[in-house]
Scaffold this motif. Sequence first.
Motif, PDB file in Angstrom:
ATOM      1  N   TYR A 218      66.604  16.506  -0.905  1.00  0.00           N
ATOM      2  CA  TYR A 218      65.414  16.763  -0.359  1.00  0.00           C
ATOM      3  C   TYR A 218      65.243  16.275   1.062  1.00  0.00           C
ATOM      4  O   TYR A 218      64.730  17.274   2.132  1.00  0.00           O
ATOM      5  CB  TYR A 218      64.500  15.681  -0.911  1.00  0.00           C
ATOM      6  CG  TYR A 218      63.014  15.424  -0.308  1.00  0.00           C
ATOM      7  CD1 TYR A 218      61.998  16.432  -0.260  1.00  0.00           C
ATOM      8  CD2 TYR A 218      62.515  14.114  -0.012  1.00  0.00           C
ATOM      9  CE1 TYR A 218      60.849  16.265   0.513  1.00  0.00           C
ATOM     10  CE2 TYR A 218      61.405  13.916   0.906  1.00  0.00           C
ATOM     11  CZ  TYR A 218      60.521  15.110   0.914  1.00  0.00           C
ATOM     12  OH  TYR A 218      59.155  14.759   1.337  1.00  0.00           O
ATOM     13  N   TRP A 221      67.417  19.764   2.686  1.00  0.00           N
ATOM     14  CA  TRP A 221      67.082  21.090   2.589  1.00  0.00           C
ATOM     15  C   TRP A 221      65.357  21.246   2.936  1.00  0.00           C
ATOM     16  O   TRP A 221      64.841  22.248   2.836  1.00  0.00           O
ATOM     17  CB  TRP A 221      67.127  21.599   1.214  1.00  0.00           C
ATOM     18  CG  TRP A 221      68.666  21.824   0.620  1.00  0.00           C
ATOM     19  CD1 TRP A 221      69.419  20.979   0.073  1.00  0.00           C
ATOM     20  CD2 TRP A 221      69.462  22.740   1.388  1.00  0.00           C
ATOM     21  NE1 TRP A 221      70.726  21.404   0.241  1.00  0.00           N
ATOM     22  CE2 TRP A 221      70.800  22.527   0.996  1.00  0.00           C
ATOM     23  CE3 TRP A 221      69.274  23.769   2.693  1.00  0.00           C
ATOM     24  CZ2 TRP A 221      71.916  23.420   1.595  1.00  0.00           C
ATOM     25  CZ3 TRP A 221      70.334  24.518   3.002  1.00  0.00           C
ATOM     26  CH2 TRP A 221      71.562  24.203   2.399  1.00  0.00           C
ATOM     27  N   HIS A 222      64.732  19.997   2.981  1.00  0.00           N
ATOM     28  CA  HIS A 222      63.383  20.007   3.368  1.00  0.00           C
ATOM     29  C   HIS A 222      63.136  19.431   4.629  1.00  0.00           C
ATOM     30  O   HIS A 222      62.890  20.259   5.615  1.00  0.00           O
ATOM     31  CB  HIS A 222      62.285  19.288   2.321  1.00  0.00           C
ATOM     32  CG  HIS A 222      61.169  19.175   2.671  1.00  0.00           C
ATOM     33  ND1 HIS A 222      60.501  20.179   2.831  1.00  0.00           N
ATOM     34  CD2 HIS A 222      60.311  18.386   3.353  1.00  0.00           C
ATOM     35  CE1 HIS A 222      58.992  20.051   2.975  1.00  0.00           C
ATOM     36  NE2 HIS A 222      58.996  18.793   3.378  1.00  0.00           N
ATOM     37  N   HIS A 223      63.450  18.257   5.168  1.00  0.00           N
ATOM     38  CA  HIS A 223      63.306  17.642   6.410  1.00  0.00           C
ATOM     39  C   HIS A 223      64.315  18.101   7.507  1.00  0.00           C
ATOM     40  O   HIS A 223      63.658  18.535   8.533  1.00  0.00           O
ATOM     41  CB  HIS A 223      63.324  16.071   6.178  1.00  0.00           C
ATOM     42  CG  HIS A 223      62.108  15.626   5.413  1.00  0.00           C
ATOM     43  ND1 HIS A 223      60.830  15.825   6.033  1.00  0.00           N
ATOM     44  CD2 HIS A 223      61.868  14.906   4.143  1.00  0.00           C
ATOM     45  CE1 HIS A 223      59.836  15.334   5.066  1.00  0.00           C
ATOM     46  NE2 HIS A 223      60.686  14.780   4.033  1.00  0.00           N
ATOM     47  N   ARG A 226      63.835  21.825   8.307  1.00  0.00           N
ATOM     48  CA  ARG A 226      62.720  22.026   9.089  1.00  0.00           C
ATOM     49  C   ARG A 226      62.883  21.596  10.478  1.00  0.00           C
ATOM     50  O   ARG A 226      62.441  22.440  11.570  1.00  0.00           O
ATOM     51  CB  ARG A 226      61.468  21.346   8.536  1.00  0.00           C
ATOM     52  CG  ARG A 226      60.314  21.643   9.506  1.00  0.00           C
ATOM     53  CD  ARG A 226      59.107  20.880   8.741  1.00  0.00           C
ATOM     54  NE  ARG A 226      57.870  20.862   9.766  1.00  0.00           N
ATOM     55  CZ  ARG A 226      56.920  19.968   9.617  1.00  0.00           C
ATOM     56  NH1 ARG A 226      56.850  18.920   8.881  1.00  0.00           N
ATOM     57  NH2 ARG A 226      55.901  20.155  10.335  1.00  0.00           N
ATOM     58  N   ARG A 286      54.190  14.982  -1.082  1.00  0.00           N
ATOM     59  CA  ARG A 286      54.657  15.611  -0.401  1.00  0.00           C
ATOM     60  C   ARG A 286      56.099  15.997  -1.011  1.00  0.00           C
ATOM     61  O   ARG A 286      56.819  17.177  -1.222  1.00  0.00           O
ATOM     62  CB  ARG A 286      55.080  15.304   1.132  1.00  0.00           C
ATOM     63  CG  ARG A 286      53.810  15.007   1.784  1.00  0.00           C
ATOM     64  CD  ARG A 286      54.102  14.422   3.087  1.00  0.00           C
ATOM     65  NE  ARG A 286      52.730  13.837   3.680  1.00  0.00           N
ATOM     66  CZ  ARG A 286      53.060  13.022   4.802  1.00  0.00           C
ATOM     67  NH1 ARG A 286      54.036  12.604   5.603  1.00  0.00           N
ATOM     68  NH2 ARG A 286      51.861  12.666   5.495  1.00  0.00           N
ATOM     69  N   TRP A 290      57.823  19.228  -3.257  1.00  0.00           N
ATOM     70  CA  TRP A 290      59.182  19.933  -3.067  1.00  0.00           C
ATOM     71  C   TRP A 290      59.729  19.993  -4.393  1.00  0.00           C
ATOM     72  O   TRP A 290      60.460  20.939  -4.631  1.00  0.00           O
ATOM     73  CB  TRP A 290      59.969  19.008  -2.094  1.00  0.00           C
ATOM     74  CG  TRP A 290      61.417  19.407  -2.081  1.00  0.00           C
ATOM     75  CD1 TRP A 290      62.034  20.519  -1.333  1.00  0.00           C
ATOM     76  CD2 TRP A 290      62.458  18.965  -2.845  1.00  0.00           C
ATOM     77  NE1 TRP A 290      63.350  20.568  -1.416  1.00  0.00           N
ATOM     78  CE2 TRP A 290      64.004  19.520  -2.553  1.00  0.00           C
ATOM     79  CE3 TRP A 290      62.511  17.864  -3.743  1.00  0.00           C
ATOM     80  CZ2 TRP A 290      64.756  19.173  -2.994  1.00  0.00           C
ATOM     81  CZ3 TRP A 290      63.749  17.401  -4.158  1.00  0.00           C
ATOM     82  CH2 TRP A 290      64.774  17.954  -3.967  1.00  0.00           C
ATOM     83  N   THR A 294      61.444  23.314  -6.541  1.00  0.00           N
ATOM     84  CA  THR A 294      62.898  23.389  -6.765  1.00  0.00           C
ATOM     85  C   THR A 294      63.079  23.183  -8.322  1.00  0.00           C
ATOM     86  O   THR A 294      64.168  23.024  -8.616  1.00  0.00           O
ATOM     87  CB  THR A 294      63.588  22.072  -6.012  1.00  0.00           C
ATOM     88  OG1 THR A 294      63.003  21.093  -6.415  1.00  0.00           O
ATOM     89  CG2 THR A 294      63.753  22.765  -4.568  1.00  0.00           C
TER      90      THR A 294
END
Length: 490
Positions: A218, A221-223, A226, A286, A290, A294
């Motif tokens: 998480y 690949w998310h924060h 970004r 949030r 995610w 996924t």
Amino acid sequence: MTRPRKAGDPAKWPEACARCAEHHKVAVRWPDGGICGYCYQQAKRTRGTCACGHEGVLPGRIDTLPACRKCSGVRLNVDCIGCGTEDELHSGNRCWSCILAMTVDRLLSPADNQPPSPALQAIGTALKSMKRANSGLTWIQQPHVTEFLQQLAAEPVITHARLDELPASRTREYVRGLLVEHNALPRRDELSTRFTAWADQALERIASQNHRDIMRRYIRWHHQRRMNQMDEVTQGTFLRAKQAVTVAIELLNWLTAQDTELTEVNQAHLERWQAEGPTTRGIASRFLDWAIRTNLIDPSLRLQPHRRGTSPRLDAAAQTELVTTLSHTADMNPRNRAAASLILVFGQQVSDIVQLTWENVTVTEELVTITLGTVEIALTPPLDEPWRELAATPTHHQTAAHPRSNWVFRGGLPGRHLQASTLTEQLSAWFSSRAARLGTLHELTKLAPVAIIAEALGYSPATIDRHAIDSSANYAQYIASAAATRKAPR
């Protein structure tokens, strides 16, 4: 900088100073009379061109005009034996700049008398060229700064990685900033780096290895993904990412305590966990979004989203009074007055204000304009006054921290703009930045179409539309109330 003046004491010091006419201890007697310590210090620091053409220190007075030593008859030693210039002397008949240069060379030289590394040479050159040498000397002589620089002087090569290995401190980051600003280290996104280091430590708080692996994905690949796509990570993005990860870790550890894997979670689990804790647990939505994307959990799972309460806003009368007061007050510095005008008149967010550069502002003799969105807006008097002062005397321009900075609101760290939280705190003595901004947008949406306001002020149309709906709703309530009043029997 001249020391703040204490109140004069005629009983203790009957003789008034010939310069300021206040009653302080006389420090020196010059042709124009007894001079108090405050005026003596100011005289040593007065520079310019005398009527005779001499350029340098002008400690004397002829009538009310500053004058050189020869013309005024003032006896004062301001001749530096190091560089030969006229300047206020620090010690040993040397000026502040020469003493700073000697101190820098001493601290940055390795113990084996070898030349300092190229990186430290760059810092040394920057410090020695400071216009305000007294500030540089005050900073470098602090024990913790001296110790840190001596430690770096022993390093053959200085890199970001080597600095990261040293204990975290404000001094470390300040020196890092100097190295970057003077091209001794490559520029990197510090907030992204800080988040990565923080996230590595946060992962250690997760009780289950399976959940730790999920959280690592998480974060990556998310924060972090970004952040890597941004030109520069903002303070807001950094703080929101930390908050989202923190709350998600709380959820995962709670599931571990229930002997439940994330892949086994159901709606009852989520409702129970959210009911047992503070409203901020809604921020975990949030992370769940995610997890749904996924394919880790059931797409139907939901948390009650975290919503803030209705924020207060300044009414139009309070805003007008504040604008009038701050436009003429001498109790607020030009930088804060400039920022206050953007909030109170144009509804700007503090996080956007601190990122303004001089490319956004044009100052001419006739007009001051500022570009907030895509439209250049003219600032009429007195709103233009603080911007003119800032353009004439930008802050932090006399130190080594901002050699090429184009920020309007320069920060304390080298090459960085002022932190939004710092500016918000400075303005809080006068008004709430959030309440003022919301009040301004509320009023502006009554005066012009959404598209025009959004384009001029740099907001998204959707944001301005929400304020317009709120403004219209309040107006509709007023109309309904007025209509009911008219229909009521008398």
